[in-house]
Design a protein around this motif. Structure first.
Motif, mmCIF file in Angstrom:
data_model
loop_
_atom_site.group_PDB
_atom_site.id
_atom_site.type_symbol
_atom_site.label_atom_id
_atom_site.label_comp_id
_atom_site.label_asym_id
_atom_site.label_seq_id
_atom_site.Cartn_x
_atom_site.Cartn_y
_atom_site.Cartn_z
ATOM 1 N N ARG A 44 0.833 -1.206 0.000
ATOM 2 C CA ARG A 44 0.000 0.000 0.000
ATOM 3 C C ARG A 44 0.869 1.259 0.000
ATOM 4 O O ARG A 44 0.660 2.183 -0.781
ATOM 5 N N ALA A 45 1.886 1.285 0.878
ATOM 6 C CA ALA A 45 2.774 2.445 0.972
ATOM 7 C C ALA A 45 3.554 2.645 -0.335
ATOM 8 O O ALA A 45 3.746 3.785 -0.783
ATOM 9 N N ALA A 46 3.982 1.551 -0.968
ATOM 10 C CA ALA A 46 4.711 1.654 -2.229
ATOM 11 C C ALA A 46 3.807 2.174 -3.348
ATOM 12 O O ALA A 46 4.262 2.942 -4.208
ATOM 13 N N LEU A 47 2.536 1.786 -3.345
ATOM 14 C CA LEU A 47 1.592 2.331 -4.326
ATOM 15 C C LEU A 47 1.489 3.839 -4.169
ATOM 16 O O LEU A 47 1.559 4.581 -5.155
ATOM 17 N N GLU A 48 1.290 4.291 -2.938
ATOM 18 C CA GLU A 48 1.156 5.726 -2.704
ATOM 19 C C GLU A 48 2.437 6.481 -3.046
ATOM 20 O O GLU A 48 2.384 7.620 -3.504
ATOM 21 N N ALA A 49 3.591 5.845 -2.840
ATOM 22 C CA ALA A 49 4.877 6.474 -3.157
ATOM 23 C C ALA A 49 5.231 6.306 -4.636
ATOM 24 O O ALA A 49 6.241 6.855 -5.084
ATOM 25 N N ARG A 50 4.417 5.549 -5.366
ATOM 26 C CA ARG A 50 4.657 5.249 -6.782
ATOM 27 C C ARG A 50 6.049 4.639 -6.961
ATOM 28 O O ARG A 50 6.809 5.003 -7.846
ATOM 29 N N ASP A 51 6.347 3.666 -6.107
ATOM 30 C CA ASP A 51 7.666 3.035 -6.062
ATOM 31 C C ASP A 51 7.592 1.627 -6.663
ATOM 32 O O ASP A 51 7.322 0.646 -5.968
ATOM 33 N N LYS A 53 9.970 -0.292 -7.798
ATOM 34 C CA LYS A 53 10.998 -1.209 -7.303
ATOM 35 C C LYS A 53 10.592 -1.828 -5.972
ATOM 36 O O LYS A 53 10.835 -3.011 -5.733
ATOM 37 N N ALA A 54 9.976 -1.042 -5.103
ATOM 38 C CA ALA A 54 9.530 -1.572 -3.812
ATOM 39 C C ALA A 54 8.443 -2.621 -4.004
ATOM 40 O O ALA A 54 8.427 -3.642 -3.315
ATOM 41 N N ILE A 55 7.556 -2.390 -4.949
ATOM 42 C CA ILE A 55 6.498 -3.371 -5.222
ATOM 43 C C ILE A 55 7.105 -4.633 -5.817
ATOM 44 O O ILE A 55 6.763 -5.747 -5.412
ATOM 45 N N GLN A 56 8.037 -4.474 -6.738
ATOM 46 C CA GLN A 56 8.660 -5.649 -7.352
ATOM 47 C C GLN A 56 9.393 -6.491 -6.306
ATOM 48 O O GLN A 56 9.417 -7.713 -6.410
ATOM 49 N N ALA A 57 9.945 -5.851 -5.272
ATOM 50 C CA ALA A 57 10.634 -6.600 -4.210
ATOM 51 C C ALA A 57 9.659 -7.422 -3.368
ATOM 52 O O ALA A 57 10.069 -8.353 -2.676
ATOM 53 N N LEU A 58 8.375 -7.107 -3.421
ATOM 54 C CA LEU A 58 7.365 -7.804 -2.627
ATOM 55 C C LEU A 58 6.769 -9.020 -3.334
ATOM 56 O O LEU A 58 6.062 -9.801 -2.714
ATOM 57 N N VAL A 97 -4.474 5.061 -1.105
ATOM 58 C CA VAL A 97 -5.029 3.710 -1.062
ATOM 59 C C VAL A 97 -5.267 3.309 0.384
ATOM 60 O O VAL A 97 -4.410 3.529 1.241
ATOM 61 N N ASP A 98 -6.415 2.722 0.641
ATOM 62 C CA ASP A 98 -6.735 2.147 1.949
ATOM 63 C C ASP A 98 -7.151 0.699 1.745
ATOM 64 O O ASP A 98 -7.870 0.385 0.800
ATOM 65 N N PHE A 99 -6.675 -0.163 2.635
ATOM 66 C CA PHE A 99 -7.071 -1.569 2.629
ATOM 67 C C PHE A 99 -7.839 -1.872 3.902
ATOM 68 O O PHE A 99 -7.494 -1.390 4.970
ATOM 69 N N ASN A 100 -8.859 -2.703 3.767
ATOM 70 C CA ASN A 100 -9.564 -3.262 4.904
ATOM 71 C C ASN A 100 -9.500 -4.774 4.726
ATOM 72 O O ASN A 100 -10.232 -5.338 3.910
ATOM 73 N N ILE A 101 -8.584 -5.410 5.452
ATOM 74 C CA ILE A 101 -8.381 -6.844 5.293
ATOM 75 C C ILE A 101 -9.478 -7.570 6.056
ATOM 76 O O ILE A 101 -9.627 -7.402 7.262
ATOM 77 N N ARG A 102 -10.245 -8.368 5.343
ATOM 78 C CA ARG A 102 -11.394 -9.054 5.927
ATOM 79 C C ARG A 102 -11.044 -10.441 6.465
ATOM 80 O O ARG A 102 -11.581 -10.878 7.466
ATOM 81 N N ARG A 103 -10.143 -11.148 5.733
ATOM 82 C CA ARG A 103 -9.843 -12.516 6.124
ATOM 83 C C ARG A 103 -8.473 -12.907 5.581
ATOM 84 O O ARG A 103 -8.086 -12.492 4.500
ATOM 85 N N VAL A 104 -7.752 -13.711 6.356
ATOM 86 C CA VAL A 104 -6.492 -14.297 5.911
ATOM 87 C C VAL A 104 -6.579 -15.793 6.186
ATOM 88 O O VAL A 104 -6.878 -16.196 7.304
#
Length: 156
Positions: A44-51, A53-58, A97-104
């Motif tokens: 989420r933080a990488a999306l907001e930072a438009r990063d 490389k950070a997303i690819q590392a995930l 971006v906001d996430f609301n995680i419902r289930r894992v």
């Protein structure tokens, strides 16, 4: 009076046996659940930072996402994700971006986890529309444990 005491004891006993939950959620409090939430927060933080490389590392080396279409030409993989995101982020301004995680859920037999989440996003794309855009949807993100670390397999 004796019956109330027994009923109260039974309630406390049942509460003590219930799984521990992450505060403010209905998610079971385990190391793996917290690790999944951490990956999702970094995403989420990488999306907001438009990063890109950070997303690819995930993402997992086996990452694949079909973008919701049957056309394989627009599929994303670990190899083409970075360039795709870089091109997208050049057009995008002020993403929130906001996430609301419902289930894992975890599938121990193949080191896979599924997170069901609701996302809300807003952004600007001046090249396409002068007005701010927004969207929200219920989604599923799939994770795979790679070298004892959870990585995104699909669902971004």
């Amino acid at each position: 009076m004796h019956n109330r005491f027994l009923a109260l004891c039974a309630v406390f006993l049942l509460a003590a046996c219930a799984p521990k939950r992450i505060p403010g959620t209905e998610l079971e409090d385990t190391d793996d659940t917290r690790a999944i939430l951490s990956v999702m927060e970094r995403y989420r933080a990488a999306l907001e930072a438009r990063d890109a490389k950070a997303i690819q590392a995930l993402v997992s080396p086996k990452f694949r996402d079909d973008g919701g279409t049957e056309d394989t030409a627009d599929d994303l993989t670990a190899e083409n994700l970075g360039p795709h995101l870089q091109a997208l982020f050049q057009k995008l301004q002020n993403p929130k971006v906001d996430f609301n995680i419902r289930r894992v859920e975890f599938r121990e037999e193949d080191n896979i986890a599924l997170a069901i989440y609701y996302w809300n996003a807003s952004w600007r794309m001046p090249g396409l529309n002068a007005r701010p855009q927004q969207d929200s949807e219920l989604e599923q993100m799939v994770f795979q444990k790679v070298d004892d670390e959870w990585k995104i397999l699909s669902g971004i």
